[in-house]
Design a protein around this motif. Structure first.
Motif, mmCIF file in Angstrom:
data_model
loop_
_atom_site.group_PDB
_atom_site.id
_atom_site.type_symbol
_atom_site.label_atom_id
_atom_site.label_comp_id
_atom_site.label_asym_id
_atom_site.label_seq_id
_atom_site.Cartn_x
_atom_site.Cartn_y
_atom_site.Cartn_z
ATOM 1 N N ASN A 103 28.354 33.407 21.342
ATOM 2 C CA ASN A 103 29.234 33.176 22.490
ATOM 3 C C ASN A 103 30.061 34.384 22.876
ATOM 4 N N PHE A 104 29.397 35.487 23.172
ATOM 5 C CA PHE A 104 30.063 36.668 23.711
ATOM 6 C C PHE A 104 30.464 36.326 25.128
ATOM 7 N N LYS A 105 31.761 36.306 25.385
ATOM 8 C CA LYS A 105 32.249 35.847 26.678
ATOM 9 C C LYS A 105 33.207 36.880 27.274
ATOM 10 N N ILE A 106 32.928 37.269 28.507
ATOM 11 C CA ILE A 106 33.805 38.162 29.261
ATOM 12 C C ILE A 106 34.257 37.403 30.500
ATOM 13 N N VAL A 107 35.564 37.366 30.705
ATOM 14 C CA VAL A 107 36.125 36.731 31.897
ATOM 15 C C VAL A 107 36.864 37.803 32.684
ATOM 16 N N PHE A 108 36.511 37.941 33.956
ATOM 17 C CA PHE A 108 37.106 38.933 34.848
ATOM 18 C C PHE A 108 37.669 38.220 36.063
ATOM 19 N N ASN A 109 38.914 38.526 36.403
ATOM 20 C CA ASN A 109 39.533 37.991 37.612
ATOM 21 C C ASN A 109 40.366 39.087 38.249
ATOM 22 N N SER A 110 40.426 39.099 39.554
ATOM 23 C CA SER A 110 41.290 40.057 40.237
ATOM 24 C C SER A 110 41.993 39.361 41.388
ATOM 25 N N ASP A 111 43.106 39.955 41.769
ATOM 26 C CA ASP A 111 43.811 39.498 42.952
ATOM 27 C C ASP A 111 44.251 40.742 43.714
ATOM 28 N N SER A 112 45.091 40.589 44.685
ATOM 29 C CA SER A 112 45.483 41.748 45.496
ATOM 30 C C SER A 112 46.372 42.722 44.723
#
Length: 132
Positions: free
Chosen positions: A48-57
């Motif tokens: 379960n190699f998990k990468i979570v990416f999120n961006s905003d302004s």
């Protein structure tokens, strides 16, 4: 050559901004790899190699979690993001985040402060301080 077995890759939670730029995603990998790359042997397993990416302004958030087993290691290593790293759009370095790497009874933790200072702990004792 490299052999993969029971290898899965799942991409979920894709988010695009109004200009169709990737603004968020989650990628999960699992499986085993064996063989050789550039003459060096590989015998590894990911759980379960998990990468979570999120961006905003204002910036980007990234978190990673994985359990890794390699033939040269005695057991599993766990990497876990306690708090996502955050890099503002105006900065070259993260200004927040916390990650722990553990194996057996031992752990190393890195904490990033708002001034990009990084404190490294070994089993909860301060090991190293990087001031930017």
């Amino acid at each position: 050559s490299l052999s993969l077995s029971n290898f899965n890759m799942v991409l979920t939670d894709l988010v695009f901004d109004t200009y169709y730029n990737l603004a968020g995603a989650t990628m999960t990998l699992a499986g085993s790899a064996s063989g050789a790359v550039d003459g060096g042997p590989i015998d590894s397993e990911l759980d379960n190699f998990k990468i979570v990416f999120n961006s905003d302004s204002y910036g980007e958030f990234v978190s990673i979690s994985v359990k890794i087993r390699d033939a040269c290691l005695d057991g599993w290593i766990t990497v876990k993001t306690e708090a996502p790293t955050y890099t503002p759009n105006w900065a070259n370095c993260p200004t927040a985040g916390e990650m722990t790497i553990s194996s057996g009874e031992d752990s190393i933790k890195a904490k990033i402060k708002s001034n990009s200072e990084i404190t490294v702990f070994f089993n909860e004792d301060i090991l190293y301080l990087v001031e930017i």
